[in-house]
Design an enzyme around this catalytic site. Structure first.
Site, PDB file in Angstrom:
ATOM      1  CD  GLU A 217      -3.452  -1.006   2.670  1.00 39.21           C
ATOM      2  OE1 GLU A 217      -4.196  -1.618   1.605  1.00 39.21           O
ATOM      3  OE2 GLU A 217      -2.474  -1.224   3.174  1.00 39.21           O
TER       4      GLU A 217
ATOM      5  CB  CYS B 193       3.241   7.664   3.378  1.00 39.79           C
ATOM      6  SG  CYS B 193       3.407   6.659   4.504  1.00 39.79           S
TER       7      CYS B 193
ATOM      8  CB  CYS C 197       8.504  -5.348   8.968  1.00 38.10           C
ATOM      9  SG  CYS C 197       9.547  -4.616   9.485  1.00 38.10           S
TER      10      CYS C 197
ATOM     11  CB  CYS D  95       7.181  -2.489  16.033  1.00 40.74           C
ATOM     12  SG  CYS D  95       9.013  -2.211  15.820  1.00 40.74           S
TER      13      CYS D  95
ATOM     14  CB  CYS E 152       3.797  -1.740  14.149  1.00 42.38           C
ATOM     15  SG  CYS E 152       4.102  -2.006  12.506  1.00 42.38           S
TER      16      CYS E 152
ATOM     17  CD  GLU F 247      14.284  -0.828   9.135  1.00 44.31           C
ATOM     18  OE1 GLU F 247      13.318   0.078  10.665  1.00 44.31           O
ATOM     19  OE2 GLU F 247      14.866   0.071   9.135  1.00 44.31           O
TER      20      GLU F 247
ATOM     21  CB  SER G 247      10.559   6.842   9.111  1.00 48.15           C
ATOM     22  OG  SER G 247      10.085   5.832  10.081  1.00 48.15           O
TER      23      SER G 247
ATOM     24  CB  SER H 281      10.166   4.383  15.186  1.00 52.40           C
ATOM     25  OG  SER H 281       9.765   4.435  13.584  1.00 52.40           O
ATOM     26  CG  LEU H 282      13.626   7.527  20.859  1.00 58.25           C
ATOM     27  CD1 LEU H 282      14.949   6.980  20.589  1.00 58.25           C
ATOM     28  CD2 LEU H 282      13.786   8.870  21.539  1.00 58.25           C
ATOM     29  CG  HIS H 283       7.826   4.493  19.195  1.00 54.98           C
ATOM     30  ND1 HIS H 283       6.834   5.423  18.418  1.00 54.98           N
ATOM     31  CD2 HIS H 283       8.138   3.337  17.822  1.00 54.98           C
ATOM     32  CE1 HIS H 283       6.970   5.512  17.183  1.00 54.98           C
ATOM     33  NE2 HIS H 283       7.229   4.395  16.634  1.00 54.98           N
TER      34      HIS H 283
ATOM     35  CB  CYS I 291       1.305   6.020  11.944  1.00 57.67           C
ATOM     36  SG  CYS I 291       1.860   6.853  10.848  1.00 57.67           S
TER      37      CYS I 291
HETATM   38  N1  SAH Z   1       9.780   0.699   9.651  1.00 60.70           N
HETATM   39  C1  SAH Z   1      10.048   2.100  10.012  1.00 60.70           C
HETATM   40  C2  SAH Z   1       9.305   2.661   8.963  1.00 60.70           C
HETATM   41  C3  SAH Z   1       7.756   2.597   9.006  1.00 60.70           C
HETATM   42  S1  SAH Z   1       6.719   1.895  10.495  1.00 60.70           S
HETATM   43  C4  SAH Z   1      10.148   2.431  11.312  1.00 60.70           C
HETATM   44  O1  SAH Z   1       9.412   1.770  12.348  1.00 60.70           O
HETATM   45  O2  SAH Z   1      10.134   3.854  11.352  1.00 60.70           O
HETATM   46  C5  SAH Z   1       6.027   4.705  10.014  1.00 60.70           C
HETATM   47  C6  SAH Z   1       5.829   4.865  11.517  1.00 60.70           C
HETATM   48  O3  SAH Z   1       4.764   4.772  12.643  1.00 60.70           O
HETATM   49  C7  SAH Z   1       6.870   4.282  12.286  1.00 60.70           C
HETATM   50  O4  SAH Z   1       7.481   5.668  13.494  1.00 60.70           O
HETATM   51  C8  SAH Z   1       6.124   3.421  13.938  1.00 60.70           C
HETATM   52  O5  SAH Z   1       6.341   2.957  14.838  1.00 60.70           O
HETATM   53  C9  SAH Z   1       4.475   3.680  13.343  1.00 60.70           C
HETATM   54  N2  SAH Z   1       3.529   3.209  13.825  1.00 60.70           N
HETATM   55  C10 SAH Z   1       3.887   1.753  13.473  1.00 60.70           C
HETATM   56  N3  SAH Z   1       2.420   1.045  13.968  1.00 60.70           N
HETATM   57  C11 SAH Z   1       1.598   2.615  14.565  1.00 60.70           C
HETATM   58  C12 SAH Z   1       0.370   2.225  15.073  1.00 60.70           C
HETATM   59  N4  SAH Z   1       0.126   1.245  15.183  1.00 60.70           N
HETATM   60  N5  SAH Z   1      -0.224   3.749  15.351  1.00 60.70           N
HETATM   61  C13 SAH Z   1       0.912   4.976  15.519  1.00 60.70           C
HETATM   62  N6  SAH Z   1       1.958   4.576  14.635  1.00 60.70           N
HETATM   63  C14 SAH Z   1       2.678   3.649  14.497  1.00 60.70           C
HETATM   64 FE1  SF4 Z   2       8.166  -2.857  11.324  1.00 58.20          FE
HETATM   65 FE2  SF4 Z   2       8.753  -0.067  11.886  1.00 58.20          FE
HETATM   66 FE3  SF4 Z   2       6.452  -1.788  11.922  1.00 58.20          FE
HETATM   67 FE4  SF4 Z   2       8.539  -1.922  13.505  1.00 58.20          FE
HETATM   68  S1  SF4 Z   2       7.188   0.489  13.510  1.00 58.20           S
HETATM   69  S2  SF4 Z   2       7.325  -3.650  13.066  1.00 58.20           S
HETATM   70  S3  SF4 Z   2      10.362  -1.335  12.097  1.00 58.20           S
HETATM   71  S4  SF4 Z   2       6.978  -1.723  10.176  1.00 58.20           S
END
Ligand code: SAH
Ligand code: SF4
Length: 409
Positions: A121, A134, A141, A145, A148, A206, A237, A259-261, A379
Site C-alpha cells: 500500500e 508515504c 516487516c 514492534c 505495529c 524497515e 524512517s 522511531s524512538l517510542h 500509521c
Molecule cells: N519501519 C520503519 C518505517 C515504517 S513505520 C519504522 O519503524 O520507522 C512508520 C511509523 O509509524 C513508525 O514510527 C512506526 O513506529 C509508527 N507506527 C507503527 N504502528 C503504529 C500504530 N499502530 N500507531 C501509530 N504509529 C504506528
Molecule cells: Fe517494522 Fe516499522 Fe512496524 Fe517496527 S514499526 S514492525 S520496524 S514497520
C-alpha cells in the site's frame, strides 16, 4: 463524493500490464545499468549516452509508461526497446479516497523468481501547501514492534528499486502530477508546485533492511535531471538499524526520522525489539553523527503515544534529556489501534500534557493528526484491510469450490 468524481481521468489506471510481462524493466536502474542493458540488446555504444538521457527524461520528467509516447525516439528504436524491456506501471488493485482527501492505493507486483505476486500500500496525504507520499519498502516487516500491525504480517520480501519508485510514478499519474502529453520533448518542468512535493519512507517495512534498493530508488527520486525531489523533502524512517544509519548519511543524504517510542532500554526492548541489538546509546550516537544537521535540517523523532506505557511526564523529561544537543523535531503519534492489539491510545489530555512539556523545553512537537482513518491509511494500519479482504475472498473461493464439486469431494 465518490472516488471516480475526483480521479484524473486523462490518465486512466493501467490494467494488469506488468503482471503479464516477463521482460526486464528499465525503471529503477542507475544510468550505468541502463546503458549496459541497452548495449546488451544491440544499441550502438556511441548512442548509449544519448539514449540513456532521452529515456531518463521520458521516464522521470514526463512520466511516460509506454515507449510509443517517446516522441523524439525513432520508431525502429522504440520497437527494439519494446521487444526487450517493460516500463509499465504495476497493477492497481484498489484506489480509495478518504473524506479528508487522503488517498490509498493497493498495488500488486508480479512474482520475483519463484515467489508469488505481492501487494503493498501507498498513501498520499494532501496538506496546506504540500502533498506527502508515504512509500513502502518491504512487503510486511521482519521486525516485530509490538504496537505495529505490519510487524504481525507473515509474508515478507524486499521491494525492488523499481517497485519502490513505481509507487511515486503511479501516484504522480493518478494525481495528474506529470506534465501534459503535448509538452515539448526536453522541456524543463519546474520542481516547485507539484502535488507530490514530499516523500516519506514510512509505509510498510524497515527501509534500512532493504538498503541497496531504497538507496537506488531515492537517488533516482532526487536526481536533478529527473523526478527532482529535493533531498530535504525526502524522509527515511527507521526503527534504528545503526550501521545503516551511518550509511544513509554518507550514501543517500536524505532527512532522517527515528522511531524512538521509548526513552529507557528496558521499555524500548519490548516496544521496538531491535533495540536489544542496537540500544539507545548507540542509536543516539549515530544520530549525533548524522551529516549536516542544523536547525534547518533536524532529525525527526517519532513517538507513539501508548496509554499507561510510555506517556508520563517522567518519560517526556527523559526524552528531552536524551535528545540534548541533537537538532531534533519530536513527532507525537496517537496510537492507531488495530484488531487484536493490547495497546490503547493515550488520552487526549495526556498527549497534550506531554506535548506542552516538550514545547516548553524548546521543541516543536506537532501531534500528528491521524489521516485517512476511514480508509485505514493511518500509521500502522496499512495492509490490515486488504488482509481482511483476502480472508473474505478465500471464504468465497471455498464456498465456490464446495458448490462446484459438492461438499463431500
Ligand atoms: N519501519 C520503519 C518505517 C515504517 S513505520 C519504522 O519503524 O520507522 C512508520 C511509523 O509509524 C513508525 O514510527 C512506526 O513506529 C509508527 N507506527 C507503527 N504502528 C503504529 C500504530 N499502530 N500507531 C501509530 N504509529 C504506528
Ligand atoms: Fe517494522 Fe516499522 Fe512496524 Fe517496527 S514499526 S514492525 S520496524 S514497520
Amino acid at each position: 463524493m465518490t472516488a471516480t468524481e475526483t480521479l484524473n481521468l486523462e490518465r486512466p489506471a493501467p490494467v494488469r500490464p506488468a503482471i503479464l510481462s516477463e521482460k526486464p524493466t528499465l525503471v529503477g536502474l542507475t544510468r550505468e545499468e541502463m546503458g549496459k542493458a541497452l548495449v546488451e540488446v544491440g544499441v550502438p555504444e556511441r548512442q548509449v549516452k544519448m539514449r540513456v538521457s532521452q529515456l531518463w527524461h521520458w521516464l522521470y520528467v514526463r512520466g511516460v509508461s509506454d515507449f510509443d509516447h517517446m516522441a523524439n525516439i525513432s520508431k525502429d528504436m522504440r520497437e527494439i526497446l519494446r521487444r526487450h524491456f517493460t516500463i509499465a506501471r504495476p497493477e492497481i488493485v484498489d484506489e480509495q479516497i478518504s473524506s479528508d482527501g487522503t488517498r490509498k492505493w493497493l498495488l500488486r507486483f508480479p512474482p520475483r523468481g519463484a515467489g508469488r505476486p505481492v501487494e503493498i500500500e501507498t498513501v498520499y496525504i494532501p496538506e496546506e501547501g504540500r502533498g506527502t507520499l508515504c512509500i513502502s519498502s518491504q512487503v510486511g516487516c521482519t521486525l516485530t514492534c509490538s504496537f505495529c500491525h505490519t510487524g504481525t504480517q507473515k509474508l515478507v520480501r524486499n521491494l525492488t528499486a523499481e517497485e519502490i519508485l513505481a509507487q511515486l510514478l503511479l501516484a504522480r499519474d493518478r494525481l495528474g502530477d506529470f506534465p501534459d502529453r503535448d509538452t515539448p520533448a526536453g522541456a524543463i518542468v519546474p520542481a516547485e508546485g507539484r502535488k507530490v512535493s514530499n516523500i516519506v519512507m514510512m509505509g510498510m517495512g524497515e527501509p534500512l533492511y532493504n538498503f541497496e534498493n531504497v538507496k537506488k530508488a531515492l537517488l533516482i527520486a532526487t536526481d536533478g535531471d529527473g523526478l527532482s525531489l529535493s533531498k530535504r523533502r525526502v524522509t527515511l524512517s527507521t526503527s534504528g538499524i545503526v550501521p545503516e544509519i551511518y550509511r544513509t548519511g554518507e550514501e543517500i543524504g536524505v532527512m532522517l526520522a527515528i522511531s524512538l517510542h521509548a526513552v529507557r532500554d528496558d521499555l524500548r526492548d519490548m516496544l521496538v525489539p531491535i533495540n536489544k541489538k542496537y540500544p539507545l546509546k548507540d542509536l543516539l550516537d549515530a544520530c549525533r553523527a548524522y551529516p549536516s544537521l542544523s536547525n534547518a535540517r533536524r532529525i525527526t523523532f517519532e513517538y507513539v503515544m501508548l496509554d499507561g506505557v510510555n506517556d508520563t511526564l517522567e518519560d517526556a523529561k527523559e526524552l528531552v534529556r536524551l535528545l540534548k544537543g541533537i537538532p531534533a523535531k519530536i513527532n507525537l503519534i496517537p496510537f492507531n489501534p488495530w484488531p487484536g492489539t493490547n495497546y490503547q491510545c493515550s488520552s487526549w489530555e495526556q498527549i497534550e500534557k506531554f506535548a506542552d512539556f516538550i514545547n516548553q523545553a524548546g521543541y516543536a512537537s506537532p501531534i500528528r493528526t491521524p489521516r485517512g482513518r476511514d480508509i485505514l491509511a493511518a500509521c500502522g494500519q496499512l495492509k490490515s484491510e486488504s488482509e481482511r479482504m483476502r480472508k473474505v475472498d478465500r471464504m468465497a473461493f471455498e464456498a465456490m469450490m464446495i458448490t462446484n464439486h459438492g461438499a463431500d469431494d
